[in-house]
Motif scaffolding. Structure first.
Motif: not given
Length: 364
Positions: A319-340
């Motif tokens: 989950e840690a590496s997935a969260r890192t990528e998710g937060e990066f995608l949020v920063q880049m405007g690719q997703i609105p928020a990191v999913p659960d």
């Protein structure tokens, strides 16, 4: 090769007793272990559980290219490892469209699939596609940006033309931004899969994959420069495995043993690349470049092995590496928020296939 990446032939004598007088072949550990003998690596009860899963359709990331999470399942079937664990696996070539693979799995048309990386999983889940990620092979972006050697600073790309395959990979866009490039000043055009458009001057930069286009150009004697996102602190991953959540809930042993056979085949193919690529070629149409695909496999396994975090086993997703990528995608405007991520990532599945850092085979 690190012991965490090596398949273990635990209880080989017991396997031989199960196999009786059946044929055998050399396993990834160099020993003679039964292959293709129905149920030779599982108990009768586990065999029944896996057979109850029915046909397990697996969609590859892109055709039968010799990439991680493509070549290894092909080899697992050819070597008989899926038969050993009583799985009926149907391999289907993907088109390279990650959204399509995710939708096929969510619909149950496919039960398991390869997808480019964790970021693609998170984007699809954010778009309402119901899949779960159970494995990941590489902890590094596979995308690269190629230029001719006269480009020595990415800011030189402003005012030039960049070739991409339909969309600019988010890791490449992030790299450009990090390097101070005004992406709006770079003209983007969609190009095909012929990388010589770069050396012919039709584009001044070209997106691609570390294990593909640079190898093609090098084989032609062309000199290029590769610009890699990880060198700019951009997170990424490669070769993530997704499953249908209902299928996982109802047939967890089948998913476990699919991955177990795949991981065993991965280790085998690291030592027998030519043989495994020949198996992939036999599934492909005319024109399959075996020499190139051996290079693809060897390049990707180096990326996978060199990026494996200390203390983790091959295929482990966390989950840690997935969260890192998710937060990066949020920063880049690719997703609105990191999913659960508790609903998306299944971090305990792959580690359960190992004992003391080594893959357990056969299943006790």
């Amino acid at each position: 090769m690190n012991t965490t990446r090596t398949a273990l032939a635990v209880g080989a004598a017991a396997v031989l007793l199960l196999a009786g007088c059946s044929g055998s072949a050399t396993g990834p550990d160099g020993g003679s272990t039964p292959t293709g003998t129905r149920g030779s690596a599982v108990s009768a009860e586990r065999c029944r559980q896996n057979e109850a899963a029915g046909k397990v359709t697996y969609v590859t990331g892109y055709q039968f290219q010799a990439s991680a999470s493509i070549l290894d399942p092909i080899a697992a079937k050819a070597l008989g490892y899926f038969d050993d664990v009583c799985l009926d696996v149907d391999l289907q070539p993907g088109t390279g469209e990650t959204a399509q693979n995710a939708q096929l799995v969510a619909a149950g048309t496919a039960k398991i699939s390869s997808i480019a990386g964790n970021g693609d999983v998170l984007v699809n889940v954010s778009n309402g596609v119901d899949v779960q990620a159970v494995a990941m092979f590489g902890h590094v972006p596979v995308a690269t940006l190629m230029t001719e050697p006269d480009i020595t600073d990415l800011k030189q790309l402003e005012g030039t033309t960049l070739g991409q395959k339909g969309a600019l990979p988010v890791t490449i866009e992030a790299m450009l931004r990090t390097a101070g490039v005004d992406v709006a000043k770079v003209k983007q055009v969609t190009v095909g899969f012929d990388p010589t458009v770069l050396v012919r001057g039709q584009v001044q930069s070209l997106t691609g994959y570390k294990s593909n286009e640079p190898l093609t150009l090098a084989a032609k004697g062309e000199k290029i420069t590769e610009w890699n996102p990880e060198d700019y602190g951009v997170p990424g991953s490669m070769a993530t495995t997704i499953v249908n959540p209902q299928f996982l809930a109802e047939h967890r042993t089948a998913v476990e043993d699919f991955l177990r056979a795949q991981l065993r085949a991965y280790s085998y193919c690291e030592q027998h690349a030519d043989e495994c690529v020949a198996d992939a070629a036999s599934l492909s149409q005319a024109g399959y470049d075996t020499a190139h695909n051996v290079q693809v496999w060897q390049t990707e396994t180096k990326l996978v092995d060199s990026s494996l975090p200390q203390g983790q086993v091959l295929g482990q997703i966390d989950e840690a590496s997935a969260r890192t990528e998710g937060e990066f995608l949020v920063q880049m405007g690719q997703i609105p928020a990191v999913p659960d991520l508790a609903e998306v990532v299944v971090p305990d599945l792959v580690p359960s296939l190992y004992s003391q850092g080594q893959l357990v085979w056969p299943v006790p």
